[in-house]
Write a protein that holds these residues in place. Sequence first.
Motif, PDB file in Angstrom:
ATOM      1  N   ASP A 127     -63.263  26.102  85.753  1.00  0.00           N
ATOM      2  CA  ASP A 127     -62.982  27.072  86.813  1.00  0.00           C
ATOM      3  C   ASP A 127     -63.232  28.504  86.349  1.00  0.00           C
ATOM      4  OD1 ASP A 127     -62.383  25.336  88.841  1.00  0.00           O
ATOM      5  OD2 ASP A 127     -60.219  25.345  88.491  1.00  0.00           O
ATOM      6  N   LEU A 144     -63.277  30.370  91.868  1.00  0.00           N
ATOM      7  CA  LEU A 144     -63.352  29.801  93.209  1.00  0.00           C
ATOM      8  C   LEU A 144     -63.871  30.811  94.228  1.00  0.00           C
ATOM      9  CD1 LEU A 144     -59.893  27.946  93.397  1.00  0.00           C
ATOM     10  CD2 LEU A 144     -62.104  27.025  92.664  1.00  0.00           C
ATOM     11  N   GLU A 148     -63.681  27.641  98.861  1.00  0.00           N
ATOM     12  CA  GLU A 148     -63.175  26.614  97.951  1.00  0.00           C
ATOM     13  C   GLU A 148     -61.666  26.716  97.791  1.00  0.00           C
ATOM     14  OE1 GLU A 148     -67.077  26.051  95.022  1.00  0.00           O
ATOM     15  OE2 GLU A 148     -65.557  27.574  94.579  1.00  0.00           O
TER      16      GLU A 148
END
Length: 243
Positions: A127, A144, A148
Amino acid sequence: MAQLFRKRGIAMIDSFHIDAVEKVSSPQGALRITGRSKDRDQEEIFCDRLLVAYGMKPILEGYGLEDSGIAVEKGAIAVNEGMETSVPGVYAVGDVTGGQMLAHEAEYEALAAVGSMRGKPCPVDRDAMPGCIFTEPEIATVGLTEEEARGRGISVAVGKAFFLGNGMARAMGKTDGFVKVVADADRDLQILGVHMVGPEAASLIAEATLAVGARMTVRQVAYTVHPHPTTSECFKDALFRLL
């Protein structure tokens, strides 16, 4: 980017399906591309050069991998967080494991593998893996996207600032673009993702990557002094939009 390209006279056609490419003798171009777009059933495009860029995939054939017992999933070597394969003591890093196939991703996968070998695990945080596109202006992203985050059921807060108001960008004559910060509204504005289009974006994303990887909040990063005049202030300005 599509808006900027059109501003420069570059035609953009989305979702174009190519049916045929032919060499022709035409004042319009040496190649005729026939296909269909979402707006038209049939369309012809003339050009002199055609660049086909459709991505990459791991090449696993020819190395005896099928006889090694190493598991392959979705066309790539399957690994755990420490980059160890299904065969204990055998590790794989880089493009053969799939993912974004970035040089810096492979480097940190190698660090994770060596850490596992030494008994000092340091798993790669997917991430917090930045991606950069070296266009003009540059594009950089980490973490993100807004979509998302919402898809994960997170209450999202967004801050955005434009390079048009940045002193260094104006001095450079490169004011196109913006910085967008995606934060978790329910967790003290923890920074979930940062997305940039603009001058030096590929370098600026490093600070954002640290913020995402360290689970820092908007306030923590915003109140870190950003020198003036620098393009980094655009990131700071986007953060302060959330405070």
